[in-house]
Design a protein around this motif. Structure first.
Motif: not given
Length: 240
Positions: A12-16, A225-226, A228-230
């Motif tokens: 997955e991309n992550g959050k950023v 994913l809890r 920062p998932a930068r």
């Protein structure tokens, strides 16, 4: 070739990050898995990671374990030559590196080989204990193991996470290889640094102790994913 293992993978991309420069290979029928992480900040890192995975996927599955391991290594050296010589792009009279980490796993009966360059990792969960099989090819690892710096001090270095080895980074590629005998019940994890960097060893152990590779991957991503998932997140779990 006996295939007593099950596996699952996810990326997955992550959050950023807007683009996913990771790639993974999940071929349990051939006893072959890999994770590649395109070098962040460099042009076309997704191309580099995909080239590694696609090239490994095309390898023939015949021959003995030693022959297959030799072909795997030769494949990565071939990709390195293509990336370092043909696909490095001139920009403002300087070369722009197209590169990627790689960690690959080859299994046959009770033998396994882990091959890697960069800071994507391989973990082994055996008899309720977690072991990190690979060692990061990074300045941070070098400062700790070779310069005897404390981990906290080394982590403060401005280039601590710079890679010392990667596919495509240099004309000559140096791979690390670890061969072991497997045991029934072993669980292996291949992952990019985006997944492990914000996870505790306890969280990884709890995930790998679950009953199926699919459940393990789902729990790893839930935990990651809890945070920062930068960075991009990628994991492959193999259960023997």
């Amino acid at each position: 070739m006996s295939r007593p293992w099950r596996s699952a993978g996810r990326s997955e991309n992550g959050k950023v990050r807007l683009r996913n420069e990771d790639a993974f290979l999940d071929c349990p029928e051939r006893g072959l898995w890999a994770v590649a992480d395109g070098m962040g900040g460099h042009q076309r890192g997704d191309l580099a990671s995909r080239m590694v995975v696609d090239s490994l996927r095309s390898l023939p599955a015949d021959g003995c374990f030693a022959q297959r391991l030799k072909r795997l290594r030769e494949c990565l050296h071939w990709v390195n030559r293509r990336l370092s010589q043909e696909l490095t792009l001139p920009e403002h009279q300087q070369g722009t590196t197209v590169g990627t980490t790689v960690v690959a796993m080859l299994l046959e009966e009770d033998r396994m080989a882990c091959v890697w360059a960069g800071d994507s990792r391989c973990y082994l969960w055996r008899r309720q204990r977690l072991y990190q099989l690979s060692r990061d090819h990074s300045l941070l690892e070098h400062l700790v193991t070779q310069q005897r710096m404390r981990p906290q001090e080394a982590a403060s270095h401005p280039r601590a996470h710079a890679l010392t080895k990667a596919v495509g980074a240099h004309e000559r590629l140096s791979l690390d290889i670890l061969e072991l005998h497997t045991e029934p019940g072993d669980v292996l994890l291949l992952c990019s640094d985006g997944l492990y960097e914000d996870l505790s060893c306890e969280a990884v152990s709890r995930s790998l102790g679950l009953t199926s590779p699919e459940a393990a991957v789902a729990h790893l991503f839930e935990c990651a994913l809890r945070g920062p998932a930068r960075d991009n997140l990628t994991a492959v779990v193999i259960r023997l």
